[in-house]
Every structure is written in C-alpha cells, then in structure tokens.
Design an enzyme around this catalytic site. Structure first.
Site, mmCIF file in Angstrom:
data_model
loop_
_atom_site.group_PDB
_atom_site.id
_atom_site.type_symbol
_atom_site.label_atom_id
_atom_site.label_comp_id
_atom_site.label_asym_id
_atom_site.label_seq_id
_atom_site.Cartn_x
_atom_site.Cartn_y
_atom_site.Cartn_z
ATOM 1 N N ASP A 380 0.863 -1.176 0.000
ATOM 2 C CA ASP A 380 0.000 0.000 0.000
ATOM 3 C C ASP A 380 0.907 1.235 0.000
ATOM 4 O O ASP A 380 2.108 1.125 0.248
ATOM 5 C CB ASP A 380 -0.870 -0.052 1.267
ATOM 6 C CG ASP A 380 -1.765 1.158 1.411
ATOM 7 O OD1 ASP A 380 -2.311 1.602 0.399
ATOM 8 O OD2 ASP A 380 -1.915 1.651 2.533
ATOM 9 N N THR A 382 -0.240 4.950 1.180
ATOM 10 C CA THR A 382 -0.495 5.867 2.298
ATOM 11 C C THR A 382 -0.403 5.134 3.626
ATOM 12 O O THR A 382 -1.120 4.170 3.858
ATOM 13 C CB THR A 382 -1.888 6.502 2.151
ATOM 14 O OG1 THR A 382 -1.989 7.055 0.843
ATOM 15 C CG2 THR A 382 -2.104 7.586 3.179
ATOM 16 N N PHE A 533 -17.575 14.584 2.568
ATOM 17 C CA PHE A 533 -16.790 13.926 1.512
ATOM 18 C C PHE A 533 -17.174 12.448 1.447
ATOM 19 O O PHE A 533 -17.337 11.804 2.472
ATOM 20 C CB PHE A 533 -15.294 14.049 1.835
ATOM 21 C CG PHE A 533 -14.410 13.300 0.870
ATOM 22 C CD1 PHE A 533 -13.944 13.909 -0.278
ATOM 23 C CD2 PHE A 533 -14.049 11.984 1.116
ATOM 24 C CE1 PHE A 533 -13.139 13.218 -1.173
ATOM 25 C CE2 PHE A 533 -13.246 11.292 0.230
ATOM 26 C CZ PHE A 533 -12.789 11.914 -0.915
ATOM 27 N N LYS A 538 -16.075 12.424 -4.193
ATOM 28 C CA LYS A 538 -14.706 12.967 -4.171
ATOM 29 C C LYS A 538 -14.681 14.474 -3.906
ATOM 30 O O LYS A 538 -13.795 15.185 -4.375
ATOM 31 C CB LYS A 538 -13.963 12.657 -5.479
ATOM 32 C CG LYS A 538 -13.745 11.173 -5.730
ATOM 33 C CD LYS A 538 -12.919 10.934 -6.972
ATOM 34 C CE LYS A 538 -12.630 9.473 -7.189
ATOM 35 N NZ LYS A 538 -13.816 8.646 -7.419
ATOM 36 N N THR A 666 -2.490 1.366 -4.694
ATOM 37 C CA THR A 666 -2.977 2.469 -3.862
ATOM 38 C C THR A 666 -4.311 2.988 -4.387
ATOM 39 O O THR A 666 -4.627 2.844 -5.575
ATOM 40 C CB THR A 666 -1.935 3.618 -3.829
ATOM 41 O OG1 THR A 666 -2.482 4.710 -3.116
ATOM 42 C CG2 THR A 666 -1.579 4.074 -5.237
ATOM 43 N N LYS A 754 -7.151 -5.038 -5.215
ATOM 44 C CA LYS A 754 -5.843 -5.385 -4.637
ATOM 45 C C LYS A 754 -5.753 -6.899 -4.431
ATOM 46 O O LYS A 754 -4.745 -7.523 -4.767
ATOM 47 C CB LYS A 754 -5.645 -4.663 -3.294
ATOM 48 C CG LYS A 754 -5.502 -3.148 -3.412
ATOM 49 C CD LYS A 754 -5.232 -2.530 -2.045
ATOM 50 C CE LYS A 754 -5.030 -1.023 -2.130
ATOM 51 N NZ LYS A 754 -4.670 -0.417 -0.842
ATOM 52 N N ASN A 777 -8.640 -1.251 4.577
ATOM 53 C CA ASN A 777 -8.830 -1.493 3.141
ATOM 54 C C ASN A 777 -7.737 -2.386 2.553
ATOM 55 O O ASN A 777 -7.814 -2.769 1.386
ATOM 56 C CB ASN A 777 -8.892 -0.162 2.381
ATOM 57 C CG ASN A 777 -7.692 0.716 2.674
ATOM 58 O OD1 ASN A 777 -6.970 0.499 3.646
ATOM 59 N ND2 ASN A 777 -7.456 1.702 1.845
ATOM 60 N N ASP A 778 -6.713 -2.723 3.338
ATOM 61 C CA ASP A 778 -5.643 -3.618 2.856
ATOM 62 C C ASP A 778 -5.839 -5.057 3.335
ATOM 63 O O ASP A 778 -5.069 -5.941 2.963
ATOM 64 C CB ASP A 778 -4.266 -3.128 3.340
ATOM 65 C CG ASP A 778 -3.953 -1.722 2.873
ATOM 66 O OD1 ASP A 778 -4.198 -1.438 1.689
ATOM 67 O OD2 ASP A 778 -3.488 -0.909 3.689
#
Length: 1036
Positions: A380, A382, A533, A538, A666, A754, A777-778
C-alpha cells in the site's frame, strides 16, 4: 484506552450497533440468512416483529464435547497421520506384531499429545477472549432506571448508555473513530436525532411512543437509510436518519454520554458482515515436504513388494507384505512433522525477540519459512510507504503561486484584510494600476484563505494543559490548549496552515463556526448545510451565512477530476494540477458560490424532501445538491505533501537487489502515486515510466497493450479502471507483460482489486507473494497473499491483526525477509532432509539385515532401541540445526543478492533430496555390512556394533552439516552421547554390556564409523575448495 476522548451529554443516537464489538471485530458469521428491514421501538425489545440473532461472539472451533473428536478427525483426515494410526493399530493383530506395542504407539502418542496441547491452548485463549468480550458490562435504560447488562444480554431495541470523559465543544454531538472498519483514524462528527434533544432527561425516552425504521442489514459501512418517528407528538414527528446518525460496532466513541437504541446485533453487525473468513495458509515448503514423503511412501511399498517377490510369494505372502510395510515404516519419518512444527515455533520466537525489529508480532507461526522465498511484494502507499502526516506546501491562485518560502507574503495579505490594525503600504511610489493589482491579489488571497478555513469538518478541541483549565481555555480560545480533530489528516493540515497565516479556527459546533482574524476580531458563521466527503463524490461542501453581513456562501473543495466540471471555465486548472501532482502533492480545488436568501430557501425545501425519502434516497439527495454545483468561482488550488516513512528508499533498494519485484497498489490518484514511486525510488532514475492510457473498450486496451509491449525495462503505471478493462479482455497478455516490469504502480485501486491482483500473480507465476498494508482497506490483499504483513500505523490495527506478521515500520521488512525469512527457510530445509536421512539410514540397515537372513520379516532393533534412536539419542543434535546459519545477519543485509539463491528453491529440491537418499543408502550399507563382517560369534554383537556405529554416525553427520557452531549445538551433541553411554547399563536385554567394554568392540565401531563418515568429510572439503557456494565467499 481509545485515544483522546472529548465529551458531551446528549440524548439519543440512532446507534446501529451492539457495543460489545467495540473491542473485538473478529466474530464469525454463521450464514447470513434472510435479512429484512425492521421497525425498532425505543426501549421495548419485546415489541419485535422478527427474531434477531443473539449478541454474542463465538470464535471457537470446538466446544467441550467436540474438542477431542474434532482435533483427532482433523489430524487423521490426512493420509500420513492415518497411515501411522493404522500401523499402530495393526500391532493388536498377532500375525502382524513385530515387537512391543509401545514402539509404534509412543511416537504416535507423542505427536498427538503435542497437537492436542497446541489446539487446547489456542481454544482456551479464544474462549477467554470471547468470554471477556461477551461479559463486558453496559448500562441500559429501563423502566427501573439504569441497570447493568452483559453485552451478551443486549437486544435489538435496548437503550444503551456509553460514557466517556471531559466535555465537548459541540452540544449534542459526538466524535467517532472508524479505523477498524475502513482504515481511517481521524475523528468523525456524528449527530443525534434532533427532536430527542429537547427531552428533559434521558429517562423520558422510555415515556415517548417512538420507533426507528431501519434498512435490512448489509455490508455498506458508508451508508445507512432509516427514519425516526415519534407518534405521540402533536403533530407526529418524522426525521430522516443517515450515516451521520449512526455508530457501528468496532468503532471508538470519543464523547461523553451517548444514549443509543440498538438496531443490529450479533451476525448482523456491519463489522461481522465485512469480515471474510481468512483462508488457511499452507506454506509452499510444507507442500514440498508432503511431496517428498509421498515419494518415500512409494519407496516403502516398492521395497516391501521386492522383499516378498524375492521370497517367490511363498505361503501367506499378503501377510508378509503387511509385515514388511511395518518393518520398513521408518522410511516415512513420523517425527518429521513434529520437528518442523517445533522448528517453526523457534523461528517465530527468534523474530519476536529480535531487538533490531522491535514490536514485530508473528500471528501465523506455521509459515515463517515463506518469508525466505518471496518473489513479489505488493505494498500500500499511504501510511505504509508514506507517514500519512500532511504538510501544507503550495497555494496556487492561477496567476500567482505561494510555496513554503513565500508564506510570509500570504500572511501579509491576510494581515492587510485583518481588521482595524491594518498596516499601511510601505511603498509610496507604486503606480495606481499596480496598487489596484496588489489589492486584487490581496483580496483573492484573503478569500482563498477564508474558504480553506471554512470548508472542512475540523473541530477545535480544548484541553487543560496544567496552567489553564479546560473551561477557561474554551472561553478564551487559548491557543496552547487547542487541538484539531477531523476525518482526514489533509483537513487538519489545511486548518493548521490557515492558523499559521493568521486566520484561526477557534470554535465550532454543528450550527456555527468561529474564525479569529490577526487583529483578534471573531468572525461568526452559521452552518446551514454540510455535504460530507464520500469516495463516490470525491468532494465536500458547506453552506454558511456570515453573521456580520448576512451573506450566504456555498464553498466546495474536491479532487480536480470532479471539480473541473463544476467550476467556471479557466485555462490553468488542469495544467497546474498536473504540475503539483508531479511534485508528489495531494491537490484540492477550492471554489465558492454566493447564494441569495430565495435561492437557499428553495434549495433547502427540496433537500429536506429528498432526505425523507426511503427509496433511492442517496440518488435524490445527490441530484438536489448537484443543482447547486454549477458555475462555481474557482478560488485556489492547495498542495499537501505526505512524507515518506523512515528508510523507505534503502529498504526498497534491498528488496530490489534481492530479486523481489515491488508493486505499489494504492487508492490515490495517478500523478501522486507516480510521484511517490519516484520519490521512494521504487522506480530508479534510469528507468522509463510507461503511464497506461485510460481505456474503456477492448479495442483501446488492445492498442495500449501493443504500445506497452514495445517498451523494455520500463515501470508500469496503470489506473484501477484501465486495469479492470485489461483483465476482462486480455488477462493473460496483461499479466505476462506486467510481470516482466521491474516495478508496477496501480492507482485508484479498490480493496477487492488489490486482492484480485495478488490472486492473479499467484495463479500466473506460481511464485510466492507478500502483501504489506496498514489500513482496513488492505485486509483482503493481506489475507489473499502467501505472506501478509501488517504495519501498525495511523490507520489503526485492523491490517496488523489480520496479517500473518505485524511490524511497526516498513523498514523492518528488509530484516524480516533477508535475515529471518532466509534463515527460517534454509534451516527448515536442512532439518527436514536430516530427519529423512536419519530414518532412511536405519531402514537401509533393516533391508540389508532382512536380505542377508533369507528375507525374513524380523526387526533388527527391538523395543526401546528403535524409540531411543529417533528421540533421546539423536533428537537434540538434529533439532539443534534450527540454530545453524551460513552468514551473519549483517552480511545477509549487506548482500541481499544472497536471497536470490533461495528463490530457485535450491535448499530443498529433488536434487538435494536424492543426494541425501544416496548418503543414507551408503551409510546404512556400510554400517550393516561392516557389523556383519566384523561380529564374532553372537547375534547380539551385531546389534551392539551396528547400533553404536549408527548413533556415532548420526552425531558426526550433524557436525558435518553445521556451518556455524552455537554453544547449544555442542551441548546437544555431548548430551546425546552421554545419554547413550549411560543407557547402555539398562539395555542388557538388547546389547551385551561386557562386549562393549572390550577393545575389540571399540576398534570395530571406530573403523565402521570412519568408513561411513570420512568420505563425506573429504567430499565436503573438496567442494568448498573448488566449487564454493556464494555465502562461503563472503564469510571467507
């Protein structure tokens, strides 16, 4: 603790959660069932329309009654364990019995006891964790007042109170952290149901007739649709409920007293429905060892058939086959599995104890050797490669840009517009036109800074600092006591920057916001609407009314791809966004639109109507908001930099030199991802970058793949959308080209993409993959990879908890792979082959013995000798090979090229296996024929000579195999020898003790041992002399 808590008392949260999971999101969902919408009456769980699941967590594999049968079944469902069980059971049949029962049952029992103990420890730990969570006590509002209830007793419809400390700046609101669900660590503002705020006390919630209508349980953590209805009001009250009114399980509350109605429990929780059961990972090394044991089993069957064939299948030959299968059963070593499992526990302990990678946790102790053979590393960006710490770098107004070195100019513009203490212009010689331009720029800068200070979800929070107490700090907006909390580190960095140039956010609640100018003047703004957001939109927007002028303004900020179609036409936005992105900056476009009172009232009426709809609510709301998002004035661009983690560049260089290809996956935009790849030296300076054009059709993908095929030694950058198109139509061609690239960057990747990329790499290349990430999210990528590594970072611990290995920093990955991965694999390979050698040696001797004595199915060694051989006489020296190493850890880190040798699987291959088989056959023949030639008169002398020679040969072979001596290895060798000598006193049943004391015995054993071992020592010396391995060149 859950971090910094701020607090406030408020009445009702539509609290779509059960609070037990606040600590433990990992519960198993036993089938999702048929989910339906529900009507939940406040404080009246008995009024339910349907059955809801119990609010309990159960992560155990077994219960008290199923534990033993379950563990035994899981052991014996594998062929080899079943094979050893059948062998042991066969000894109850007189025709098949070869010796004492314990010779077969003790080794099998030892293996089973270790397995059962390990499973029992894991089950007890699991039970304790579950019990702790299920027994947590919560406060429940009832007609009898506040009562205590266990989390397992919480039901849908209960009113639960959760209390924290301090007090909040915003009445009737709460902060929430969702890092365990979506990887975002910052505090999110949540709002209560408005009409319940007017009730005098919390107990009044039980007196009103009200209910919540909620959608059916689903996995979407970013949306919620429901309505709150109060029937006894005059008129009845209807309020729409959205994600802003919810708290999910597995989130952390940071505010005082929260009263919530429970909507979902047990397996219907969002956190449970989003948790996939991780696949059980079996190491490639284990599969290779299984393959070798199948070959050994084949050899066992062949040898048994040959022995019976040489007897010309005389008599009851089928019984003889079974007897020979039992006699040569040592060919398949029962101790192999135990030795490897214990070795893995040692390797895991070494990783945890390494002071150079502190905080590293091994959660999957069954696959440490996988770390030694990684070909692809998927990481990843960030929070993993970068720190997720934002620094404001650039403000761009189109005609003028301000960098870090010119922020004082921005400050002077803000000071000019900052109130009565405005300093006069210093220059008196400016022409009128220049003055006009200067004023225009000044007002534009001020407008941009004001917009940045207003369009966000940041809340300033005041804490006591030892000098000033909290109440006083809030009252006087004390700078030293203020901290900012927000849903994104980007937002905090922007607000901190506006403070540094003179416009400070000093106060906020959900209705108003206060800014302080450089002169100390407080600007009050009423918040009319906020549009948060989302990943789909976005962008985020806010409508505020300036209290001093009454002017209504709609401010919006967002990604350039969506804002380009919202702002008025200009000729610089796209170019400057690209320029800033190439510098590695995160770019936001800020815009403004002034509204009249009539325009706003019309919008508000349509907006409220859309929010009350139950069907297609999000679509209707988005349509209403989009009616405002037209022809907005472009104010400025902001550029924020995400700094790299410590030592990312040298770590990536080590991995590259080790032959590992690094792919960066990412969710960030293409330009930022490309820039980070350059900045981190994922792409070296002399490498070209091929940016894969955005494709939407099969034809476009075909053309772009052809263009890419013509490039050589070129890094690939591709977006998630284009990747999806390529994989749909040209999966094989794309993966073939991508695997040839030195580095690949996939941007705008969804979590499922991913995991898909990891899966494709495994299928297409057959190589081992390692995935590294730090956010929720990973998790899918980490669980899909052969080795998952979680980084404990700012995005919480969900990735770390789901991973096989957890590290505190990305730079620790280098040592984890180069040192521990390499050592674990080489040691496991050496240990497994030596255990096989030990078993083949004694089996060869048995074969020679049987063939000499007319192919009789009679055991050479009886009773304790056969058990002692693979336990107390040789176990410690053989197992001490887990401490062996070919080079020091410093050398392994300095020369990562050594890691490349392992990628070919050379330490354990058919070639090395065959070499060890030949060594075993040679030594077994030498020892047995030597004993037969040199024994004098009695058969018991053959046993004494051959067994003693066998033990000494094994001890010398361990010494021959060792590359770096450890003091424990010497202890193990001497201890084993001492145990054998001491046990001879008790072995008079098998060995003639008086014969052992003679000089004749000593010289015969010495000769046999030298003949079996000396040629191998000579061969090792010659190989080191004329064809040394790579590591020996470095150590010399």
């Amino acid at each position: 603790g859950y971090g910094k808590y701020i607090s406030q008392r408020f009445r009702l949260y539509n609290d779509s959660l059960h609070y037990t999971c606040l600590c433990c999101p990992w519960s198993r969902c036993c089938g999702m069932g048929d989910f339906r919408p529900r009507t939940v009456w406040l404080g009246h769980p008995e009024k339910r329309e349907q059955r809801y699941p119990r609010n309990v967590i159960n992560n155990q594999k077994y219960n008290f009654f199923t534990f033993l049968p379950g563990v035994l079944f899981n052991q014996f469902k594998y062929f080899f364990n079943l094979y050893f069980l059948l062998l042991a059971c066969s000894q109850f049949v007189n025709e098949l019995r070869l010796g004492a029962l314990y010779t077969y049952w003790v080794p099998l029992g030892f293996v089973l006891i270790i397995t059962i103990m390990r499973e029992a420890v894991e089950e007890i730990r699991c039970y304790c964790r579950d019990k702790e969570v299920n027994s947590q006590i919560y406060s429940k509002l009832s007609t009898r007042g506040t009562v205590k209830v266990k989390s397992s007793g919480i039901q849908v419809g209960d009113l639960i109170i959760v209390e924290k400390f301090f007090s909040s700046l915003i009445p009737g609101s709460c902060f929430l952290r969702t890092d365990q669900l979506d990887g975002e660590t910052d505090w999110k503002l949540r709002l209560p149901v408005a009409c319940t705020q007017r009730l005098p006390t919390a107990a009044d919630l039980l007196q009103i007739r009200s209910y919540v209508y909620a959608e059916e349980p689903n996995i979407d953590i970013h949306n919620f649709i429901g309505t709150f209805t109060r029937e006894d009001g005059d008129p009845p009250v209807n309020e729409s409920l959205s994600i802003e009114n919810t708290l999910w399980a597995s989130t952390v509350i940071a505010s005082g007293t929260v009263v919530g109605v429970v909507i979902y429990t047990g397996k219907e929780l969002r956190s449970v429905m989003n948790t996939s059961n991780p696949r059980h990972k079996v190491g490639l090394f284990d599969l290779e060892v299984n393959c070798l044991t199948k070959i050994l089993f084949g050899a066992l069957v062949v040898v048994s058939l040959v022995m019976v064939a040489l007897q010309h299948f005389a008599g009851r030959w089928y019984l003889q086959i079974f007897r020979f299968l039992l006699l040569f059963s040592n060919i398949v070593p029962i101790s192999l599995r135990v030795n490897l499992d214990m070795g893995k526990m040692v390797f895991s302990w070494m990783i945890r104890r390494d002071s150079k990678i502190p905080g590293t946790v091994v959660r999957a102790s069954t696959i440490p050797e996988q770390l030694g053979r990684i070909s692809y590393l998927l990481t990843d960006k960030t929070g993993t490669l970068t720190q997720n710490e934002m620094v404001f770098r650039r403000l761009h107004l189109g005609t003028v840009a301000y960098g870090m070195d010119s922020m004082d100019e921005v400050q002077s513009h803000v000071f000019r517009k900052g109130g009565p203490n405005t300093p006069p212009f210093t220059s008196t010689r400016l022409a009128p036109a220049a003055t006009k331009v200067r004023k225009t720029i000044s007002s534009r800068v001020h407008e941009a800074v004001k917009a940045i200070a207003l369009v966000h979800c940041v809340t300033p929070v005041y804490e006591a600092n030892g000098v000033t107490d909290q109440a006083e700090a809030e009252q006087h907006y004390e700078d030293t006591c203020r901290v900012y909390q927000a849903a994104s580190p980007d937002e905090v960095s922007l607000v901190q920057w506006t403070e540094s140039v003179g416009l400070t956010l000093v106060g906020r609640d959900h209705n108003s916001m206060q800014l302080r100018t450089p002169s100390g003047q407080i600007l009050n703004f009423t918040i009319l609407q906020i549009f948060p957001f989302t990943y789909e939109s976005k962008r985020m927007g806010i409508i505020v009314r300036d209290e001093s002028t009454g002017e209504i303004s709609f401010y919006m900020k967002g990604a350039d791809v969506v804002m380009a179609g919202i702002v008025q036409y200009n000729d610089w936005l796209e170019e400057e966004c690209g320029n800033m992105a190439r510098e590695g900056l995160r770019v936001l476009v800020v815009s403004k639109k002034s509204l009249t009172e009539e325009q706003y009232q019309d919008f508000e009426a349509r907006y409220i109507q859309a929010k009350l709809s139950v069907h297609d609510r999000s679509l209707k709301v988005a349509t209403v908001i989009e009616s405002l998002e037209m022809e907005m004035e472009l104010l400025c661009l902001t550029g924020v930099e995400d700094q790299l983690q410590a030592d990312v560049r040298p770590t990536l260089e080590i991995l590259r030199n080790a032959g590992i290809k690094v792919w960066m996956l990412t969710g960030d935009k293409l330009e930022t991802a490309t820039c980070t790849a350059k900045n981190a030296h994922l792409v070296t300076r002399n490498q070209d970058i091929h940016i894969f054009r955005s494709v939407t059709t099969r034809g476009e993908a075909h053309l772009e793949l052809n263009a890419f095929r013509r490039k050589h030694d070129c890094a690939l950058v591709i977006s998630g959308d284009s990747l999806e198109v390529c994989l749909k139509f040209y999966e094989y061609e794309f993966m073939e080209l991508a695997c040839q690239c030195p580095a690949v960057v996939c941007c705008r990747c969804a979590p499922t993409q991913k995991a898909q990329i990891v899966r494709l790499l495994q299928e297409r290349t057959g190589k081992l993959t390692c995935a590294v990430g730090d956010g929720g999210n990973d998790v899918s990528m980490i669980q899909e990879a052969d080795c998952g590594v979680g980084v404990e970072g700012k995005e919480g611990k969900q990735a770390s908890l789901a991973a096989d290995f957890s590290v505190t920093q990305f730079k620790h990955l280098g040592r984890l792979l180069m040192v521990h991965g390499r050592n674990s694999y080489k040691r496991s390979a050496g240990l497994s082959q030596f255990v096989i050698h030990r078993s083949l040696c004694i089996s060869t001797m048995q074969a020679v013995f049987s063939s000499v004595f007319y192919f009789a199915s009679v055991p050479l060694y009886q009773g304790f000798l056969i058990i002692g051989y693979s336990t107390i006489y040789t176990m410690f020296p053989v197992f001490s090979l887990v401490l062996d190493k070919d080079v020091k850890s410093e050398v392994a880190m300095l020369y990562p090229e050594l890691y490349k040798d392992l990628l070919k699987g050379r330490p354990l291959s058919f070639k090395t296996f065959l070499i060890w088989v030949l060594i075993s056959i040679y030594q077994g023949n030498i020892i047995m024929y030597g004993a037969l030639l040199l024994f004098e008169s009695e058969f018991v002398h053959i046993v004494a000579i051959s067994f003693t020679s066998l033990i000494l040969t094994e001890l010398l072979m361990v010494a021959l195999t060792i590359q770096t001596w450890h003091w424990l290895m010497i202890v193990a060798e001497l201890l084993s020898l001492a145990c054998y000598i001491a046990s001879l006193v008790f072995l008079h049943e098998f060995i003639d003790v008086y014969f052992i004391a003679t000089l004749s015995f000593l010289w015969k054993v010495t000769v046999i041992t030298l003949v079996s071992c000396l040629p191998l020592y000579i061969l090792k010396y010659l190989r080191r002399r004329f064809s040394p391995p790579n590591y020996s060149k470095l150590t010399s």
